[in-house]
Design a protein around this motif. Structure first.
Motif, PDB file in Angstrom:
ATOM      1  N   MET A  43      -9.546  -6.418  -5.692  1.00 55.11           N
ATOM      2  CA  MET A  43      -8.323  -5.588  -6.190  1.00 55.11           C
ATOM      3  C   MET A  43      -7.713  -4.705  -5.080  1.00 55.11           C
ATOM      4  O   MET A  43      -6.596  -4.703  -5.215  1.00 55.11           O
ATOM      5  N   HIS A  44      -8.663  -4.090  -4.333  1.00 49.94           N
ATOM      6  CA  HIS A  44      -8.182  -3.267  -3.458  1.00 49.94           C
ATOM      7  C   HIS A  44      -7.162  -3.935  -2.371  1.00 49.94           C
ATOM      8  O   HIS A  44      -6.321  -3.539  -2.009  1.00 49.94           O
ATOM      9  N   VAL A  45      -7.999  -5.043  -1.852  1.00 54.76           N
ATOM     10  CA  VAL A  45      -7.064  -6.102  -1.112  1.00 54.76           C
ATOM     11  C   VAL A  45      -5.888  -6.459  -1.463  1.00 54.76           C
ATOM     12  O   VAL A  45      -4.730  -6.233  -1.051  1.00 54.76           O
ATOM     13  N   ALA A  46      -5.914  -6.745  -2.899  1.00 52.33           N
ATOM     14  CA  ALA A  46      -4.452  -7.335  -3.488  1.00 52.33           C
ATOM     15  C   ALA A  46      -3.801  -6.273  -3.530  1.00 52.33           C
ATOM     16  O   ALA A  46      -2.285  -6.508  -3.230  1.00 52.33           O
ATOM     17  N   ALA A  47      -3.953  -4.679  -3.608  1.00 52.65           N
ATOM     18  CA  ALA A  47      -3.201  -3.760  -3.770  1.00 52.65           C
ATOM     19  C   ALA A  47      -2.479  -3.591  -2.313  1.00 52.65           C
ATOM     20  O   ALA A  47      -1.285  -2.854  -2.331  1.00 52.65           O
ATOM     21  N   THR A  48      -2.891  -4.057  -1.341  1.00 48.73           N
ATOM     22  CA  THR A  48      -2.551  -3.908  -0.252  1.00 48.73           C
ATOM     23  C   THR A  48      -1.410  -5.165   0.459  1.00 48.73           C
ATOM     24  O   THR A  48      -0.739  -5.242   1.532  1.00 48.73           O
ATOM     25  N   LEU A  49      -1.324  -6.082  -0.483  1.00 44.51           N
ATOM     26  CA  LEU A  49      -0.442  -7.284  -0.124  1.00 44.51           C
ATOM     27  C   LEU A  49       0.895  -7.333  -1.022  1.00 44.51           C
ATOM     28  O   LEU A  49       1.547  -8.415  -0.941  1.00 44.51           O
ATOM     29  N   THR A  99     -13.582   2.562  -2.012  1.00 45.24           N
ATOM     30  CA  THR A  99     -14.547   1.577  -2.356  1.00 45.24           C
ATOM     31  C   THR A  99     -15.765   1.966  -1.894  1.00 45.24           C
ATOM     32  O   THR A  99     -16.825   1.607  -1.956  1.00 45.24           O
ATOM     33  N   LEU A 100     -15.688   3.203  -1.270  1.00 42.12           N
ATOM     34  CA  LEU A 100     -17.152   3.895  -0.671  1.00 42.12           C
ATOM     35  C   LEU A 100     -17.618   5.173  -1.097  1.00 42.12           C
ATOM     36  O   LEU A 100     -18.597   5.770  -1.082  1.00 42.12           O
ATOM     37  N   GLY A 101     -16.837   5.657  -2.164  1.00 41.79           N
ATOM     38  CA  GLY A 101     -17.195   6.908  -3.148  1.00 41.79           C
ATOM     39  C   GLY A 101     -16.436   7.240  -4.068  1.00 41.79           C
ATOM     40  O   GLY A 101     -15.314   6.727  -4.086  1.00 41.79           O
ATOM     41  N   GLY A 148      -9.047   2.901  -9.698  1.00 37.01           N
ATOM     42  CA  GLY A 148      -7.776   3.812  -9.369  1.00 37.01           C
ATOM     43  C   GLY A 148      -6.704   3.168  -9.406  1.00 37.01           C
ATOM     44  O   GLY A 148      -5.522   3.600  -8.867  1.00 37.01           O
ATOM     45  N   LEU A 149      -6.856   1.782  -9.945  1.00 37.04           N
ATOM     46  CA  LEU A 149      -5.505   0.791  -9.270  1.00 37.04           C
ATOM     47  C   LEU A 149      -4.748   0.438 -10.840  1.00 37.04           C
ATOM     48  O   LEU A 149      -4.163  -0.518 -10.821  1.00 37.04           O
ATOM     49  N   GLY A 150      -4.752   1.409 -11.550  1.00 36.71           N
ATOM     50  CA  GLY A 150      -4.044   1.114 -13.138  1.00 36.71           C
ATOM     51  C   GLY A 150      -2.579   0.934 -12.789  1.00 36.71           C
ATOM     52  O   GLY A 150      -2.032  -0.127 -13.420  1.00 36.71           O
TER      53      GLY A 150
END
Lengths: 247, 247
Positions: free
Chosen positions: A102-108, B107-109, A133-135
């Motif tokens: 999901m975090h990688v998705a948020a950067t694309l 993703t680390l904390g 945190g990605l709502g």
């Protein structure tokens, strides 16, 4: 040589070979992969109760990886079962497939949609989106109406359903990025990217590359998850850490 | 062999050597690095107007990288200047230092704090935190009271100030992860991690590893930022794309 362990937290070897193949197609030559599954327990995690049943052996593998000198470990289920518990008991990076993807998705792209097997999966996965945190980056969930066992049985139908739902997510829901919400939907990322025209994230591929990155950062600059506060380890003297934790 | 370009979007070579050293310490042996700076323009980007002045040559380097067969490009400033514009004009992954570092931090904390040089920087950087969807993961900003030129002049004082503010972020603001909010605060990540006891993210190191990951994914499975919708390229026939775009 870095070593990364991919744990299938289910009591079946059915996923090991396809996942190993997917990882071998994208992994760095200087990183060693091992894929394991559990010796017993449910063969999928569509129920929270099943996560509970499979948790202990999963955590045992996580600790085993640290003891054996692995540089990172991946918990291979899009629910990210046991992520917090695992981070409490080891210092090596523990990668949650959903969290990393999901975090990688948020950067694309602006927003992503998650393609799930069943509506049953959405409440926990949507909760995780907010937990991470990605709502505000979530366009929608799209449902395949496939159980995990069905995914294994009918891979071609699965691929068609994924393409169809991904298209709808792009056209109707405003998704710019597609996240495949199950490691059972893995193995056809490149093909689907070409068909859909927006980034499509195979959680096995992305979490593997994320793990390579964190394994490298851990080895080179000691970067890993925070071991204070949220992931602080239980004190040994309280006596609740099992014997395998001490090896 | 993968090739990644790191652009210092400032009209000075002062950062090239220290950043090259930092990258060489953490980079994969099979990835080639090139660090460049601009031939003219402001030597730091503490003012939005300076970003505007430096934008064109920065974008030219981004396009140059794609034309020269680079596999990814990093825009080396924690404001992420020109990130959207750059993604419109190329297909190779464009990495924003702040975007990549903040997502890894998440993703680390539980929450991260960002250590900035001056209070001047906070409004745009805090806006970026929300833009990236990470508002709920932000513990605080902490201010060093260092301009970028001061950072270059007094590296030892800078390191002391970073350690002091990072400690306060952990003890007073609930941070579990520290993000260094300027590429000028780079080069002492490992040392600070040992001193502070929580993960500390050097934006040069993390964005470099993130770029390696995306470069690899782009080469192997064609994954990159979405080129439809938000990052759709301007149509050539409108005539606003400059000559260097056509090479």
């Amino acid at each position: 040589m870095l070593k990364i362990l991919f744990i299938n937290p289910v009591g079946t070897d059915a996923f090991d070979e396809p996942i190993l193949k997917t990882i071998n197609d994208v992994k760095r030559a200087d990183v060693e992969v091992k894929v394991v599954h559990l010796s017993k327990g449910p063969i999928h995690l569509e129920y929270h109760y099943y996560e509970h049943l499979n948790m202990e052996e999963t955590l045992k593998w996580v600790k085993w990886a640290e003891n054996e000198g692995y540089n990172a470990v991946i918990i291979g289920c899009f629910y990210d079962p046991g992520l917090r518990e695992a981070r409490e008991i080891v210092s090596i990076p523990v990668i949650g497939v959903a969290e990393a993807t999901m975090h990688v998705a948020a950067t694309l792209g602006h927003k992503f949609s998650i393609i799930v097997g069943r509506r049953k999966w959405i409440p926990k996965m949507e909760s995780n989106v907010y937990l991470y945190g990605l709502g505000s980056k979530l366009a929608s969930f799209r449902i395949l109406n496939f159980t995990v066992p069905m995914m294994l049985r009918e891979p071609e139908k699965l691929k068609e359903a994924v393409i169809s739902e991904a298209r709808k997510a792009v056209e109707e829901d405003g998704a710019e990025v597609i996240v495949l919400g199950c490691t059972g939907e893995s193995g056809f990322m490149k093909e689907i990217i070409e068909k859909i025209g927006v980034p499509v994230l195979d959680p096995v591929v992305v979490s593997w590359k994320y793990a390579e990155m964190l394994a490298d950062l851990y080895q080179k600059v000691k970067l890993t998850h925070c071991k204070m506060f949220g992931y602080e380890s239980p004190p040994r003297e309280e006596g609740y850490l099992p014997k395998w934790e001490h090896r």
